[in-house]
Enzyme design. Structure first.
Site, mmCIF file in Angstrom:
data_model
loop_
_atom_site.group_PDB
_atom_site.id
_atom_site.type_symbol
_atom_site.label_atom_id
_atom_site.label_comp_id
_atom_site.label_asym_id
_atom_site.label_seq_id
_atom_site.Cartn_x
_atom_site.Cartn_y
_atom_site.Cartn_z
ATOM 1 N N ASN A 9 0.876 -1.177 0.000
ATOM 2 C CA ASN A 9 0.000 0.000 0.000
ATOM 3 C C ASN A 9 0.914 1.228 0.000
ATOM 4 O O ASN A 9 1.496 1.552 1.031
ATOM 5 C CB ASN A 9 -0.898 -0.015 1.247
ATOM 6 C CG ASN A 9 -1.676 1.283 1.399
ATOM 7 O OD1 ASN A 9 -1.798 2.055 0.453
ATOM 8 N ND2 ASN A 9 -2.210 1.514 2.592
ATOM 9 N N TRP A 10 1.000 1.852 -1.159
ATOM 10 C CA TRP A 10 1.930 2.990 -1.281
ATOM 11 C C TRP A 10 1.405 4.247 -0.578
ATOM 12 O O TRP A 10 2.127 5.221 -0.437
ATOM 13 C CB TRP A 10 2.174 3.319 -2.755
ATOM 14 C CG TRP A 10 3.004 2.306 -3.496
ATOM 15 C CD1 TRP A 10 3.461 1.089 -3.040
ATOM 16 C CD2 TRP A 10 3.500 2.426 -4.840
ATOM 17 N NE1 TRP A 10 4.187 0.444 -4.007
ATOM 18 C CE2 TRP A 10 4.229 1.250 -5.132
ATOM 19 C CE3 TRP A 10 3.386 3.395 -5.828
ATOM 20 C CZ2 TRP A 10 4.844 1.032 -6.361
ATOM 21 C CZ3 TRP A 10 3.992 3.183 -7.070
ATOM 22 C CH2 TRP A 10 4.718 2.011 -7.323
ATOM 23 N N LYS A 11 0.138 4.225 -0.184
ATOM 24 C CA LYS A 11 -0.510 5.415 0.399
ATOM 25 C C LYS A 11 -0.284 6.620 -0.523
ATOM 26 O O LYS A 11 -0.195 6.451 -1.736
ATOM 27 C CB LYS A 11 0.012 5.676 1.811
ATOM 28 C CG LYS A 11 -0.041 4.451 2.699
ATOM 29 C CD LYS A 11 0.080 4.798 4.148
ATOM 30 C CE LYS A 11 0.325 3.541 4.944
ATOM 31 N NZ LYS A 11 -0.058 3.659 6.328
ATOM 32 N N HIS A 94 -9.676 0.875 4.568
ATOM 33 C CA HIS A 94 -8.409 1.075 5.283
ATOM 34 C C HIS A 94 -8.677 1.985 6.479
ATOM 35 O O HIS A 94 -9.492 2.910 6.408
ATOM 36 C CB HIS A 94 -7.376 1.704 4.345
ATOM 37 C CG HIS A 94 -5.997 1.714 4.930
ATOM 38 N ND1 HIS A 94 -5.601 2.645 5.864
ATOM 39 C CD2 HIS A 94 -4.940 0.878 4.757
ATOM 40 C CE1 HIS A 94 -4.343 2.390 6.224
ATOM 41 N NE2 HIS A 94 -3.921 1.324 5.573
ATOM 42 N N GLU A 96 -7.172 4.389 7.709
ATOM 43 C CA GLU A 96 -6.994 5.830 7.474
ATOM 44 C C GLU A 96 -8.229 6.427 6.812
ATOM 45 O O GLU A 96 -8.597 7.573 7.075
ATOM 46 C CB GLU A 96 -5.721 6.067 6.631
ATOM 47 C CG GLU A 96 -4.467 5.826 7.467
ATOM 48 C CD GLU A 96 -3.233 5.395 6.690
ATOM 49 O OE1 GLU A 96 -3.199 5.557 5.452
ATOM 50 O OE2 GLU A 96 -2.298 4.884 7.338
ATOM 51 N N GLU A 166 -5.665 -5.313 10.253
ATOM 52 C CA GLU A 166 -4.661 -4.280 10.492
ATOM 53 C C GLU A 166 -5.004 -3.548 11.792
ATOM 54 O O GLU A 166 -5.830 -2.612 11.776
ATOM 55 C CB GLU A 166 -4.654 -3.263 9.346
ATOM 56 C CG GLU A 166 -4.288 -3.847 8.006
ATOM 57 C CD GLU A 166 -3.742 -2.768 7.079
ATOM 58 O OE1 GLU A 166 -2.584 -2.889 6.690
ATOM 59 O OE2 GLU A 166 -4.458 -1.809 6.783
ATOM 60 N N GLY A 172 2.035 2.004 10.752
ATOM 61 C CA GLY A 172 2.971 3.120 10.649
ATOM 62 C C GLY A 172 3.604 3.535 11.963
ATOM 63 O O GLY A 172 4.224 4.589 12.057
ATOM 64 N N SER A 211 3.105 -2.366 10.405
ATOM 65 C CA SER A 211 4.549 -2.353 10.672
ATOM 66 C C SER A 211 5.234 -3.689 10.380
ATOM 67 O O SER A 211 6.126 -4.113 11.121
ATOM 68 C CB SER A 211 4.821 -1.907 12.118
ATOM 69 O OG SER A 211 4.375 -0.572 12.307
ATOM 70 N N GLY A 232 2.736 -1.253 4.282
ATOM 71 C CA GLY A 232 2.763 0.181 4.014
ATOM 72 C C GLY A 232 4.177 0.671 3.788
ATOM 73 O O GLY A 232 4.740 0.542 2.701
ATOM 74 N N GLY A 233 4.779 1.222 4.833
ATOM 75 C CA GLY A 233 6.100 1.849 4.724
ATOM 76 C C GLY A 233 7.143 0.990 4.023
ATOM 77 O O GLY A 233 7.875 1.481 3.148
HETATM 78 C C1 PEP Z 1 -0.896 0.084 5.864
HETATM 79 O O1 PEP Z 1 -0.901 1.251 5.527
HETATM 80 O O2 PEP Z 1 -1.813 -0.656 5.484
HETATM 81 C C2 PEP Z 1 0.200 -0.425 6.708
HETATM 82 C C3 PEP Z 1 0.122 -1.640 7.153
HETATM 83 O O3 PEP Z 1 1.229 0.448 6.950
HETATM 84 P P1 PEP Z 1 2.639 0.090 7.678
HETATM 85 O O4 PEP Z 1 3.133 -1.202 7.089
HETATM 86 O O5 PEP Z 1 3.515 1.245 7.378
HETATM 87 O O6 PEP Z 1 2.325 -0.053 9.142
#
Ligand code: PEP
Length: 249
Positions: A9-11, A94, A96, A166, A172, A211, A232-233
């Site tokens: 997930n590049w956000k 998601h 967010e 999640e 994050g 994470s 994500g990251g």
């Molecule tokens: C996400 O945005 O779905 C996510 C899991 O982010 P991260 O891996 O950065 O926690």
């Protein structure tokens, strides 16, 4: 046997230049990865990503869609538009989007339906906040989020979908759920589906997100009900994302 799946997930990250470098790197090394791989990119980069992943094993996804088919919804993007750009997947619900854009369980379920109506696989994101976990509400919250889809569409809708657990407090933050904490929720999700249809539950892929890093991926993905990850990251760093994909294989 469920095939492991890792989706990035590049956000709201990227540029033409950064995307080219990342996708070139992924394409060069992804052939030695045995799991299914996808990248969920920002809308403006769908065309670029579509042309770059074409002919590779990397699936393309979006991060959101409208629950409406078409019409006067300024700024929105429909499922059929995503389909035209070759999207195989789309994230729905998601955390967010739930927290910052007020997406209710009902809206998320409607988005899930809109994706499936055009043959795009929805990746339904569920998860509790830190306060909810500390109040012992994790199972209740996740079950409610899943029920919104089950109640609207029936258990058969889960056959061509993916669920991503999640925990909001892990996204994050660097605070990963322990493999045991994650497995407990994944088992609960599968059990909830199994009450309605054991075969669909057995085939349902449930990803963990929050994470995930190359250092913790292997142990998480070794859990019985964890079928890969939503990343994500670490999905923005080719070597890290590839290492996570290898950990899933
Ligand atoms: C996400 O945005 O779905 C996510 C899991 O982010 P991260 O891996 O950065 O926690």
């Amino acid at each position: 046997m469920r095939k492991k799946f890792v989706a990035g997930n590049w956000k709201m990250h990227g540029s033409f230049q950064q995307n080219t470098a990342l996708l070139e790197n992924l394409k060069a090394h992804v052939s030695d990865v045995a799991c299914e791989v996808a990248v969920c990119v920002p809308y403006p980069y769908l065309a670029q990503a579509q042309s770059m992943v074409e002919g590779s094993v990397i699936g393309l996804g979006a991060q959101n869609l409208s629950e409406h088919v078409s019409g006067a919804f300024t700024g929105e993007v429909s499922a059929s538009m995503l389909k035209e750009f070759g999207c195989r997947y789309v994230l729905v619900g998601h955390s967010e989007r739930r927290a910052q854009y007020g997406e209710s369980d009902a809206v998320v379920a409607a988005k899930f339906a809109a994706a499936q109506a055009v043959g795009i696989v929805p990746v339904l994101c569920v998860g509790e906040s830190l306060a909810e976990r500390q109040s012992g509400l994790t199972a209740q919250v996740v079950s409610r989020q899943l029920s919104a889809v089950l109640d609207l569409l029936g258990v058969a809708a889960l056959e061509s979908s993916v669920v991503a657990y999640e925990p909001v407090w892990a996204i994050g933050t660097g605070m990963t759920a322990t493999p045991g904490q994650a497995q407990e929720v994944h088992f609960a999700i599968r059990s909830q589906v199994a009450v309605q249809n054991a075969v669909i539950a057995g085939g349902l892929r449930i990803l963990y997100g929050g994470s995930v890093k190359p250092q913790n991926a292997k142990e998480l993905f070794a859990q019985a009900d964890i079928d890969g990850g939503l990343i994500g990251g670490a999905a923005l760093v080719a070597d890290d994302f590839l290492a996570i994909c290898r950990a899933a294989a």
